[in-house]
Design a protein around this motif. Sequence first.
Motif, PDB file in Angstrom:
ATOM      1  N   GLY A 134     -63.712  27.008  27.390  1.00 38.40           N
ATOM      2  CA  GLY A 134     -62.065  26.009  27.151  1.00 38.40           C
ATOM      3  C   GLY A 134     -62.111  25.210  26.272  1.00 38.40           C
ATOM      4  N   GLY A 135     -63.050  24.015  26.915  1.00 38.09           N
ATOM      5  CA  GLY A 135     -63.138  22.981  25.474  1.00 38.09           C
ATOM      6  C   GLY A 135     -64.282  22.194  25.841  1.00 38.09           C
ATOM      7  N   TYR A 177     -55.178  25.895  22.649  1.00 38.71           N
ATOM      8  CA  TYR A 177     -55.598  25.525  23.913  1.00 38.71           C
ATOM      9  C   TYR A 177     -54.356  26.657  24.571  1.00 38.71           C
ATOM     10  N   ARG A 212     -64.106  16.959  10.520  1.00 35.56           N
ATOM     11  CA  ARG A 212     -63.001  18.164  11.318  1.00 35.56           C
ATOM     12  C   ARG A 212     -61.310  18.124  10.857  1.00 35.56           C
ATOM     13  N   GLY A 263     -69.264  18.239  25.650  1.00 31.98           N
ATOM     14  CA  GLY A 263     -67.645  17.475  24.394  1.00 31.98           C
ATOM     15  C   GLY A 263     -67.225  16.271  24.924  1.00 31.98           C
ATOM     16  N   THR A 264     -66.479  15.544  24.581  1.00 32.49           N
ATOM     17  CA  THR A 264     -67.122  14.151  23.910  1.00 32.49           C
ATOM     18  C   THR A 264     -65.747  14.168  25.685  1.00 32.49           C
ATOM     19  N   ASN A 288     -68.582  23.152  24.292  1.00 31.01           N
ATOM     20  CA  ASN A 288     -69.637  24.029  23.943  1.00 31.01           C
ATOM     21  C   ASN A 288     -70.638  24.328  25.529  1.00 31.01           C
ATOM     22  N   LYS A 304     -59.624  22.259  15.740  1.00 33.50           N
ATOM     23  CA  LYS A 304     -58.690  22.429  16.589  1.00 33.50           C
ATOM     24  C   LYS A 304     -57.321  22.061  17.049  1.00 33.50           C
ATOM     25  N   GLY A 312     -68.659  20.724  17.900  1.00 40.40           N
ATOM     26  CA  GLY A 312     -68.141  20.002  18.606  1.00 40.40           C
ATOM     27  C   GLY A 312     -69.721  19.221  18.344  1.00 40.40           C
ATOM     28  N   ILE A 313     -68.989  17.955  18.179  1.00 42.68           N
ATOM     29  CA  ILE A 313     -69.764  16.100  17.403  1.00 42.68           C
ATOM     30  C   ILE A 313     -70.232  16.188  18.674  1.00 42.68           C
ATOM     31  N   THR A 314     -69.952  16.617  19.894  1.00 44.68           N
ATOM     32  CA  THR A 314     -71.168  15.954  20.891  1.00 44.68           C
ATOM     33  C   THR A 314     -72.369  17.203  20.457  1.00 44.68           C
ATOM     34  N   GLU A 349     -67.681  29.708  24.813  1.00 46.45           N
ATOM     35  CA  GLU A 349     -67.593  28.607  24.768  1.00 46.45           C
ATOM     36  C   GLU A 349     -67.015  28.465  25.629  1.00 46.45           C
ATOM     37  N   ARG A 398     -60.967  33.969  23.438  1.00 43.60           N
ATOM     38  CA  ARG A 398     -60.023  32.380  22.916  1.00 43.60           C
ATOM     39  C   ARG A 398     -59.976  33.215  21.515  1.00 43.60           C
TER      40      ARG A 398
HETATM   41  C1  LIG Z   1     -62.705  24.442  22.221  1.00 41.02           C
HETATM   42  C2  LIG Z   1     -64.170  22.809  22.361  1.00 41.02           C
HETATM   43  N1  LIG Z   1     -64.979  22.952  22.101  1.00 41.02           N
HETATM   44  C3  LIG Z   1     -66.504  22.136  21.934  1.00 41.02           C
HETATM   45  C4  LIG Z   1     -65.688  20.881  22.107  1.00 41.02           C
HETATM   46  C5  LIG Z   1     -66.207  19.868  22.196  1.00 41.02           C
HETATM   47  O1  LIG Z   1     -66.394  19.303  20.857  1.00 41.02           O
HETATM   48  P1  LIG Z   1     -66.902  17.797  21.120  1.00 41.02           P
HETATM   49  O2  LIG Z   1     -67.991  17.702  21.422  1.00 41.02           O
HETATM   50  O3  LIG Z   1     -66.555  17.341  19.427  1.00 41.02           O
HETATM   51  O4  LIG Z   1     -65.542  16.821  21.661  1.00 41.02           O
HETATM   52  C6  LIG Z   1     -63.750  20.660  21.755  1.00 41.02           C
HETATM   53  C7  LIG Z   1     -63.364  19.211  22.552  1.00 41.02           C
HETATM   54  O5  LIG Z   1     -63.078  18.752  21.600  1.00 41.02           O
HETATM   55  C8  LIG Z   1     -62.878  21.204  22.449  1.00 41.02           C
HETATM   56  O6  LIG Z   1     -61.475  21.303  23.043  1.00 41.02           O
END
Ligand SMILES: Cc1ncc(COP(=O)(O)O)c(C=O)c1O
Length: 367
Positions: free
Chosen positions: A244-245, A211, A104, A312-313, A247, A206, A269-271, A242, A196
Amino acid sequence: MATLAEPTLQFTREAHDTPQSAEARTAILANPGFGTAYSDHMVSIDWTEGRGWHDATVGPRRPLLLDPACAVLHYAQEIFEGLKAYRQQDGGIALFRPYANAKRFNDSARRLAMPELPEEVFVESVRQLVAADQNWFPEVEGGSLYLRPFMFASEAFLGVRPARQYKYLVIASPAGNYFKSGAPAVSIWVSRDYTRAAPGGTGAAKCGGNYAASLVPQAEAIARGHDQVAFLDAAEHKWVEELGGMNLYFVFDDGSLVTPALTGTILPGITRDSLLNLARDEGLTVREDRYSLDQWRADSASGRLVECFACGTAAVVTPVGKVADYEGEFTVGSGGPGQLTQKLKNRLVAIQRGEAPDPHGWVLKLD
Ligand SMILES: Cc1ncc(COP(=O)(O)O)c(C=O)c1O
């Protein structure tokens, strides 16, 4: 279990003469919060046009010296990643899907006209930092070492074009709970005034700029008494994208799930991807689809929607209890953590911490 690939760049190690005292570190690790304290070391790698990546070091964490014309300060050519190292049940340390972050990172690099970093160098850089800062793991429940790889345009130049010099750095921050309140479910404000990311924009990358643009709507959410902002799509102002940070996932009364599809305006998102796999492993139907705010409201009222969660992570899986916009507030399910939300979270956390088998080979054990 994932395996480590051989890096193509050698790292120089520089010892820290004045690391944090054991007392100061112990105090931080007893109550780490999120993103406020940092470990002793950092990784640094430089990229120069014509030479490529060079001078990989893991050394003391220290301030940077930047020229005031440094391109990132003017045109925001910057990307980052976020991943965690987890203490395992057997006492070892492991990374969760670091190659997915490496991939990513390079997807983001391409979108921001930046050089790609070989995936094995990305993973090695993180491994090197974790090895240097092994004494920075919080022992608190849910604790981990949050890793922040990032890259920025370091060339001093005011013309608008891709820079010819970049710096890649990795810093680490001991992490406890992301949400201070420790509340069982978060409350969401759906922004109708701000979006966003637009089609063709940088929503799937990213990059720091995404942000920066989310801060005003996030502040609006807080001012209105909510925890997080949710964004709708920029074209129709209808489809839920989504937070701000994080999903989003929606859970229905027939046991199926929906998560907004990756249309290019959402961060992959990886999560999100991990939960998609874990839910399908459970035999559940998961659709990546569009889901509108109107439907969210109607399904919450009718009881068709039984759970909703963000992922999210940083915060892993967080139930969404209440949702509001100018038209009013509604409650999802019981307003607290739902059963499936909890089950998926427990499954994911157990894999991350080496407490359950890792059927997808996501865990990279470090020695
Ligand atoms: C805008 C946004 N969406 C989703 C995520 C979730 O992504 P991840 O699961 O890779 O942390 C994040 C965090 O990194 C994010 O900043």
